[in-house]
Design a protein around this motif. Structure first.
Motif, PDB file in Angstrom:
ATOM      1  N   UNK A  49     -50.194 -20.996  -3.619  1.00 35.89           N
ATOM      2  CA  UNK A  49     -50.857 -20.944  -4.921  1.00 35.89           C
ATOM      3  C   UNK A  49     -50.712 -19.565  -5.560  1.00 35.89           C
ATOM      4  N   UNK A  50     -50.775 -18.504  -4.757  1.00 33.21           N
ATOM      5  CA  UNK A  50     -50.613 -17.145  -5.284  1.00 33.21           C
ATOM      6  C   UNK A  50     -49.199 -16.941  -5.818  1.00 33.21           C
ATOM      7  N   UNK A  51     -48.213 -17.465  -5.099  1.00 35.76           N
ATOM      8  CA  UNK A  51     -46.825 -17.352  -5.548  1.00 35.76           C
ATOM      9  C   UNK A  51     -46.611 -18.101  -6.864  1.00 35.76           C
ATOM     10  N   UNK A  52     -47.139 -19.318  -6.947  1.00 38.26           N
ATOM     11  CA  UNK A  52     -46.990 -20.111  -8.172  1.00 38.26           C
ATOM     12  C   UNK A  52     -47.744 -19.475  -9.336  1.00 38.26           C
ATOM     13  N   UNK A  53     -48.893 -18.874  -9.049  1.00 33.86           N
ATOM     14  CA  UNK A  53     -49.653 -18.187 -10.101  1.00 33.86           C
ATOM     15  C   UNK A  53     -48.894 -16.955 -10.592  1.00 33.86           C
ATOM     16  N   UNK A  54     -48.258 -16.231  -9.667  1.00 35.49           N
ATOM     17  CA  UNK A  54     -47.463 -15.058 -10.045  1.00 35.49           C
ATOM     18  C   UNK A  54     -46.292 -15.450 -10.942  1.00 35.49           C
ATOM     19  N   UNK A  55     -45.639 -16.556 -10.606  1.00 36.09           N
ATOM     20  CA  UNK A  55     -44.535 -17.036 -11.446  1.00 36.09           C
ATOM     21  C   UNK A  55     -45.043 -17.470 -12.812  1.00 36.09           C
ATOM     22  N   UNK A  56     -46.222 -18.084 -12.836  1.00 35.47           N
ATOM     23  CA  UNK A  56     -46.789 -18.528 -14.111  1.00 35.47           C
ATOM     24  C   UNK A  56     -47.185 -17.339 -14.983  1.00 35.47           C
TER      25      UNK A  56
END
Length: 335
Positions: A49-56
């Motif tokens: 979730x942190x990785x996907x949030x960073x990409x977002x």
């Protein structure tokens, strides 16, 4: 991504959880500390979730993220409910056997529908209520064993405390799911930001549970982080990845679908697990299993199909009014 695709994927992953967990055993036991699996699954969900949030966040416009404390403080509550639920679960199993507990666990299907209506103000049609009750009946039917088996007598032989705790366990499980859906839908925050908050507190509570176990054992085997991966195999890591991926799919359904979809996915997963066990573990299929599958499929059709496809009601045809004709009546008077 369509919700029904996520629901099918969730069904497949959930059904494989029990199978992978069984395959990870060695000589009927676990070489690893099974309490570390939920903790690592929470860490996995938090990292993804942190990785996907960073990409977002690298895209424009920036995703919406509410950071006010009055909003953030609500996210530990599901972890607290699940923590209480796990303790009630163990207490229930001290009074009832596994088969009785599994059958009573189907109460969460109905309690989820009730809490879904009360707390989220979501109205269900009479047909949908019938489908939810039918789903509970179907899953229970598939788990009831034949009366010729020894466990048949134990179904209604448990103390009243066991049944009360079983009902409480079902209510807590439904409450945690409904409350999580409330959190996911209460604002337009990014799904990944909401997941980061949920899984941060989830990891903290699971780590606290491991530390508490170490304190109770007097650190006889050392701290949990020193033996975190002891006894882990490829199958064990698959269990962790499966559990973490399932949690991510559930959060997606909570955000863009609802709890009832999740209930159907997990119920169908239970039936799929029983069917797969026939081929993998020489599980003997019963007439109750096939009857339960038929009832659950009927429930699935009733809940999601539009009413017009279930009942063939001919369209009401309004009769055309007859044309009125003026009739002249001559009055004659005889003189």
């Amino acid at each position: 991504m369509q919700w029904y695709f996520v629901a099918v994927l969730l069904t497949i992953l959930t059904s494989s959880q029990g199978i992978l967990t069984t395959l990870s055993q060695s000589n009927g036991g676990y070489k690893y500390d099974y309490a570390t699996v939920p903790f690592l699954a929470e860490v996995f969900k938090l990292l993804v979730s942190s990785l996907l949030l960073w990409r977002e966040c690298r895209k424009s416009p920036l995703p919406r993220m509410t950071t006010e404390w009055k909003s953030v403080r609500l996210y530990p509550i599901p972890s607290i409910i699940y923590l209480i639920h796990n303790n009630v679960q163990f207490a229930t199993l001290t009074y009832v056997d596994t088969s009785t507990y599994q059958i009573m666990g189907n109460l969460k299907i109905v309690t989820t529908g009730i809490l879904f209506r009360l707390f989220l103000r979501r109205k269900l049609s009479n047909l949908q209520w019938m489908a939810i009750v039918l789903l509970a009946v179907g899953t229970t039917t598939s788990q009831v064993k034949g009366c010729g088996e020894a466990s048949c007598d134990s179904l209604f032989a448990a103390p009243i405390q066991g049944y009360m705790l079983g009902v409480l366990s079902a209510c807590l499980s439904a409450l945690a799911g409904v409350y999580t859906e409330f959190l996911m839908k209460k604002n337009n925050d990014s799904l990944y930001w909401q997941n980061v908050q949920l899984y941060t507190f989830g990891a903290i509570f699971n780590m606290s549970r491991l530390l508490l176990d170490d304190f109770r054992g007097g650190f006889e085997n050392g701290a949990f982080w020193q033996r975190l991966f002891d006894g882990y195999s490829i199958t064990t890591w698959l269990v962790v990845l499966n559990l973490g991926s399932t949690g991510l799919l559930v959060s997606w359904l909570m955000k863009y679908a609802d709890n009832i979809v999740k209930v159907y996915s997990t119920s169908m997963a239970m039936l799929l697990t029983m069917v797969l066990s026939v081929y993998l573990f020489n599980f003997k299929p019963t007439m109750q299993l096939f009857l339960g599958i038929i009832i659950c499929m009927m429930s699935l059709q009733m809940y999601f199909a539009p009413p017009s496809t279930l009942v063939d009601i001919p369209p009401a045809v309004k009769a055309a009014p007859e044309s009125l004709r003026e009739v002249s009546i001559e009055r004659r008077t005889d003189s």
